[in-house]
Motif scaffolding. Structure first.
Motif, short mmCIF file in Angstrom:
data_model
loop_
_atom_site.label_atom_id
_atom_site.label_comp_id
_atom_site.label_asym_id
_atom_site.label_seq_id
_atom_site.Cartn_x
_atom_site.Cartn_y
_atom_site.Cartn_z
N GLN A 1 0.83 -1.18 0.00
CA GLN A 1 0.00 0.00 0.00
C GLN A 1 0.88 1.24 0.00
N VAL A 2 0.28 2.37 -0.36
CA VAL A 2 1.01 3.63 -0.42
C VAL A 2 1.32 4.09 0.99
N GLN A 3 2.59 4.43 1.22
CA GLN A 3 3.01 4.99 2.50
C GLN A 3 3.92 6.18 2.26
N LEU A 4 3.73 7.19 3.07
CA LEU A 4 4.55 8.39 3.03
C LEU A 4 5.04 8.66 4.44
N VAL A 5 6.34 8.81 4.61
CA VAL A 5 6.89 9.02 5.95
C VAL A 5 7.80 10.24 5.91
N GLU A 6 7.38 11.26 6.64
CA GLU A 6 8.15 12.51 6.70
C GLU A 6 9.20 12.44 7.81
N SER A 7 10.28 13.17 7.60
CA SER A 7 11.30 13.33 8.63
C SER A 7 12.03 14.65 8.38
N GLY A 8 12.79 15.08 9.37
CA GLY A 8 13.61 16.26 9.21
C GLY A 8 13.12 17.51 9.91
N GLY A 9 11.95 17.43 10.50
CA GLY A 9 11.45 18.60 11.23
C GLY A 9 12.23 18.84 12.50
N GLY A 10 11.99 19.98 13.11
CA GLY A 10 12.67 20.30 14.35
C GLY A 10 12.55 21.77 14.68
N LEU A 11 13.37 22.19 15.61
CA LEU A 11 13.38 23.57 16.08
C LEU A 11 14.58 24.28 15.47
N VAL A 12 14.34 25.43 14.89
CA VAL A 12 15.42 26.20 14.26
C VAL A 12 15.17 27.68 14.50
N GLN A 13 16.22 28.44 14.55
CA GLN A 13 16.08 29.89 14.71
C GLN A 13 15.72 30.52 13.37
N ALA A 14 15.08 31.65 13.45
CA ALA A 14 14.76 32.41 12.24
C ALA A 14 16.03 32.66 11.43
N GLY A 15 15.91 32.50 10.13
CA GLY A 15 17.05 32.63 9.25
C GLY A 15 17.78 31.33 8.99
N GLY A 16 17.45 30.31 9.75
CA GLY A 16 18.10 29.02 9.60
C GLY A 16 17.48 28.17 8.51
N SER A 17 17.97 26.95 8.41
CA SER A 17 17.53 26.03 7.34
C SER A 17 17.20 24.66 7.91
N LEU A 18 16.31 23.99 7.21
CA LEU A 18 16.00 22.59 7.48
C LEU A 18 15.74 21.90 6.15
N ARG A 19 15.98 20.60 6.12
CA ARG A 19 15.60 19.83 4.95
C ARG A 19 14.66 18.70 5.39
N LEU A 20 13.48 18.75 4.86
CA LEU A 20 12.50 17.70 5.11
C LEU A 20 12.63 16.60 4.07
N SER A 21 12.39 15.38 4.50
CA SER A 21 12.39 14.24 3.59
C SER A 21 11.04 13.54 3.64
N CYS A 22 10.64 13.01 2.52
CA CYS A 22 9.42 12.20 2.44
C CYS A 22 9.80 10.89 1.77
N ALA A 23 9.90 9.85 2.56
CA ALA A 23 10.20 8.52 2.03
C ALA A 23 8.90 7.85 1.62
N THR A 24 8.86 7.40 0.39
CA THR A 24 7.62 6.82 -0.14
C THR A 24 7.78 5.33 -0.41
N SER A 25 6.69 4.61 -0.35
CA SER A 25 6.67 3.21 -0.72
C SER A 25 5.29 2.86 -1.24
N GLY A 26 5.22 1.77 -1.97
CA GLY A 26 3.95 1.34 -2.54
C GLY A 26 3.67 1.91 -3.92
N PHE A 27 4.54 2.77 -4.40
CA PHE A 27 4.42 3.33 -5.74
C PHE A 27 5.78 3.91 -6.12
N THR A 28 5.93 4.29 -7.37
CA THR A 28 7.16 4.94 -7.80
C THR A 28 6.88 6.42 -8.09
N LEU A 29 7.92 7.23 -8.05
CA LEU A 29 7.72 8.67 -8.17
C LEU A 29 7.31 9.11 -9.56
#
Length: 129
Positions: A1-29
């Protein structure tokens, strides 16, 4: 079945950076468009960005243009959201979503994401001032 799993969130100060990831399964992009929505407390879910499965064309909401970049790694079945120059108003739960491109386009036209079929559980991004 289709699954989407996010990661990479967190606490950051203004002006900073984050990279979120979405790992998928059950289908191809190359089957579905993949996108990111966010929801802040007391606010409607907002479309942030998506990427087409066909040609890699991208969409960005006005509030994130020039600061966020979406990309995908087909070999890893993973989609990324690079977020730079973060602002306190970017604080929200970020959700990964998948469906036909037309559903994403319609979410902008109708100002609702309720017709999009597949969702992850979300990852919290908090930007402190």
């Amino acid at each position: 079945q289709v699954q989407l799993v996010e990661s990479g969130g967190g606490l950051v100060q203004a002006g900073g950076s984050l990279r979120l990831s979405c790992a998928t399964s059950g289908f191809t992009l190359d089957e579905y468009a993949i996108g990111w929505f966010r929801q802040a407390p007391g606010k409607e879910r907002e479309g942030v960005s998506w990427i087409s499965s066909l040609d890699g064309n991208t969409y960005y909401g006005d509030s994130v243009k020039g600061r966020f970049t979406i990309s995908r790694d087909n070999a890893k079945n993973t989609v990324y959201l690079q977020m730079n120059n973060l602002k306190p108003e970017d604080t929200a739960v970020y959700y990964c979503a998948a469906d036909a491109l037309a559903k994403f386009i319609n979410s902008v036209l109708s100002n609702t994401a309720r017709d999009i079929a597949y969702w992850g559980k979300g990852t919290l991004v908090t930007v402190s001032s």
